[in-house]
Design an enzyme around this catalytic site. Structure first.
Site, PDB file in Angstrom:
ATOM      1  N   SER A  74      39.124  42.709  34.444  1.00  0.00           N
ATOM      2  CA  SER A  74      38.632  43.516  35.561  1.00  0.00           C
ATOM      3  C   SER A  74      38.936  42.786  36.858  1.00  0.00           C
ATOM      4  O   SER A  74      38.694  41.569  36.957  1.00  0.00           O
ATOM      5  CB  SER A  74      37.122  43.754  35.432  1.00  0.00           C
ATOM      6  OG  SER A  74      36.689  44.637  36.448  1.00  0.00           O
ATOM      7  N   GLU A  75      39.501  43.497  37.837  1.00  0.00           N
ATOM      8  CA  GLU A  75      40.056  42.858  39.037  1.00  0.00           C
ATOM      9  C   GLU A  75      39.052  42.002  39.797  1.00  0.00           C
ATOM     10  O   GLU A  75      39.415  41.044  40.468  1.00  0.00           O
ATOM     11  CB  GLU A  75      40.638  43.926  39.985  1.00  0.00           C
ATOM     12  CG  GLU A  75      39.570  44.864  40.547  1.00  0.00           C
ATOM     13  CD  GLU A  75      40.140  45.942  41.460  1.00  0.00           C
ATOM     14  OE1 GLU A  75      41.356  46.099  41.514  1.00  0.00           O
ATOM     15  OE2 GLU A  75      39.327  46.624  42.113  1.00  0.00           O
ATOM     16  N   ASN A  76      37.749  42.363  39.733  1.00  0.00           N
ATOM     17  CA  ASN A  76      36.759  41.596  40.489  1.00  0.00           C
ATOM     18  C   ASN A  76      36.539  40.205  39.908  1.00  0.00           C
ATOM     19  O   ASN A  76      35.890  39.386  40.543  1.00  0.00           O
ATOM     20  CB  ASN A  76      35.447  42.368  40.628  1.00  0.00           C
ATOM     21  CG  ASN A  76      34.973  42.989  39.337  1.00  0.00           C
ATOM     22  OD1 ASN A  76      35.754  43.517  38.555  1.00  0.00           O
ATOM     23  ND2 ASN A  76      33.677  42.924  39.101  1.00  0.00           N
TER      24      ASN A  76
END
Lengths: 226, 213
Positions: free
Chosen positions: B47-49
């Site tokens: 997940s990019e975060n």
């Protein structure tokens, strides 16, 4: 002696002037220094440039700064979300300028600002509208865009726990932009849940070294004062 | 013609995710793909975060507001998972460490250009997020989208008319009608759903297709 603890959120942001460039950590609902943002809103500095991944939703956080007309410009990757009513309103009426930056370029521009690097070449955005007007270079047949550092006057960040030297640990994915922002501002102010004694944080677990942090405020200290 | 529904489209994409893959699923329909990846495959979701090994949604009452995915939904972490900052997360993307990214799209061109972040309406504020980084960084980029837009206009075109996310980045397109590969020779149809014919799919496509071998 080094003790970066500050007694209240109000005191922590009291010297942020009009027209300051302020970085604010967080991603969606995660890792946002909500108490520091509320203190900044009450402090009332205007003409702010805000650097953050999102532009806030409903009436909370960055959305409250936009609502109160304190923001002149926002540098952001994803300003529009379900409920980002104040950003959309200020954007439509033309009172807020938007600099849209791809997310990985945003975090890397912040990171290099804190790392003393003068720019970097990224393939992200090459051949798109977001690279218009920027220098480009082709290396081994692949196109790159030159991106420059993005520093700030102040960073408002959120961590789980800190010590008086400013060493910080985070809660799960709440770290997001906070560690880079800590390094990239002249003055970094950290909001934490709790402050522990120097030496109590496991040095193997510290994510942000205290050297990047100037001020530390804890929620519980704030409640004790109130 | 047979038109797959969004759940069936997600199920079709899931078949092409191999065991052991590191995968990023874009927000919206691509996120559904995880629901259909067979339980005998180990797939690690990024997940990019700043998460690797994203797990399913938490039980009610167990939500942690810090632990969310790119779509801002509450998630969990699987055993073996870890957290990292956003700069490292995007180093994982741009550095070519992800095997597959699955994204939605407004349009894809015959040479694999992707348009999925903005329309030509300047009054509507734009948002780009991590789409451009994923587009250039993932080793394989899958697009999952309807074959035509709400007005019935083709979304696969010789040239995109919306602002580009990346140029020459898409490898495979999964629509509700067919699976199409972007190859140096052109757009190669690799699968037609149900009894859909090549001519029917070609008629709804704004670029020349190559018939299945």
């Amino acid at each position: 002696m080094i003790d970066k603890r500050v007694i209240s959120f109000k005191e922590a942001v009291a010297d942020i002037p009009d027209d300051a460039v302020v970085m604010i950590g967080g991603f969606g609902s995660s890792g946002i220094p909500l108490k520091l943002i509320e203190a900044l809103r009450q402090h009332g500095a205007t003409g702010l440039t805000i650097i953050s991944n999102n532009a806030g939703v409903a009436e909370e956080g960055i959305a409250s700064l936009l609502r109160d007309g304190l923001v002149r410009k926002i540098v952001c990757s994803f300003p529009r979300s379900a409920g980002s009513i104040w950003f959309e309103k200020r954007f439509e009426e033309g009172s807020v300028e938007l600099e849209l930056v791809p997310q990985g370029t945003l975090s890397e521009r912040i990171r290099i600002a804190g790392a003393g690097i003068g720019g970097f070449l990224t393939p992200t955005g090459y051949g798109t509208k977001l690279a218009e007007g920027k220098e480009t270079r082709v290396i081994d047949g692949k196109g790159y865009v030159l991106e420059l550092p993005l520093p700030a006057d102040f960073a408002l960040i959120r961590a789980e726990s800190g010590d008086p030297w400013g060493n910080l640990i985070y809660n799960t994915a709440g770290r997001n932009f906070n560690p880079m922002m800590a390094s990239a501002a002249s003055i970094t102010i950290a909001e934490v849940n709790s402050i522990v004694a120097v030496g109590d944080l496991n040095p193997e677990h510290i994510v942000t070294p205290g050297i990047f942090v100037d001020r530390l405020v804890a929620e519980e200290m704030h409640h004790a004062q109130a | 013609m047979l038109r797959l529904n969004p759940e069936q489209m997600a199920e079709r994409v899931a078949k092409d995710i191999p065991d052991g893959a590191y995968v990023n699923l874009g927000i919206g329909m691509p996120t559904k793909v995880a629901n259909y990846v067979s339980g005998d495959k180990l797939v690690i979701y990024h997940s990019e975060n700043g998460i690797l090994a994203v797990g399913p949604a938490p039980a009610p009452g167990e939500e942690n507001p810090n632990l969310i995915n790119a779509g801002k939904q509450y998630v969990t972490l699987l055993p073996g998972g870890c957290y990292f900052d956003n700069a490292e997360s995007f180093a994982i993307m741009r550095g070519g460490h992800l095997d597959i990214a699955v994204l939605g799209a407004f349009q894809v061109s015959a040479r694999g250009d992707l348009a999925n972040w903005a329309t030509n309406n300047d009054k509507y504020p734009p948002a780009v997020g991590g789409a451009m980084d994923l587009a250039v960084g993932a080793r394989k980029l899958f697009v999952v989208m309807k074959h035509t837009d709400r007005e019935g206009e083709p979304k696969i075109l010789e040239q995109c008319t919306y602002p580009l996310t990346g140029t020459g980045v898409v490898q495979r397109i999964f629509t509700d009608l067919a699976v199409i590969d972007v190859t140096p020779d052109g757009l190669q149809v690799v699968e037609l759903f149900g009894s859909n014919t090549f001519d029917e799919v070609q008629a709804l496509t704004g670029a020349r297709l190559l018939p299945p071998a």
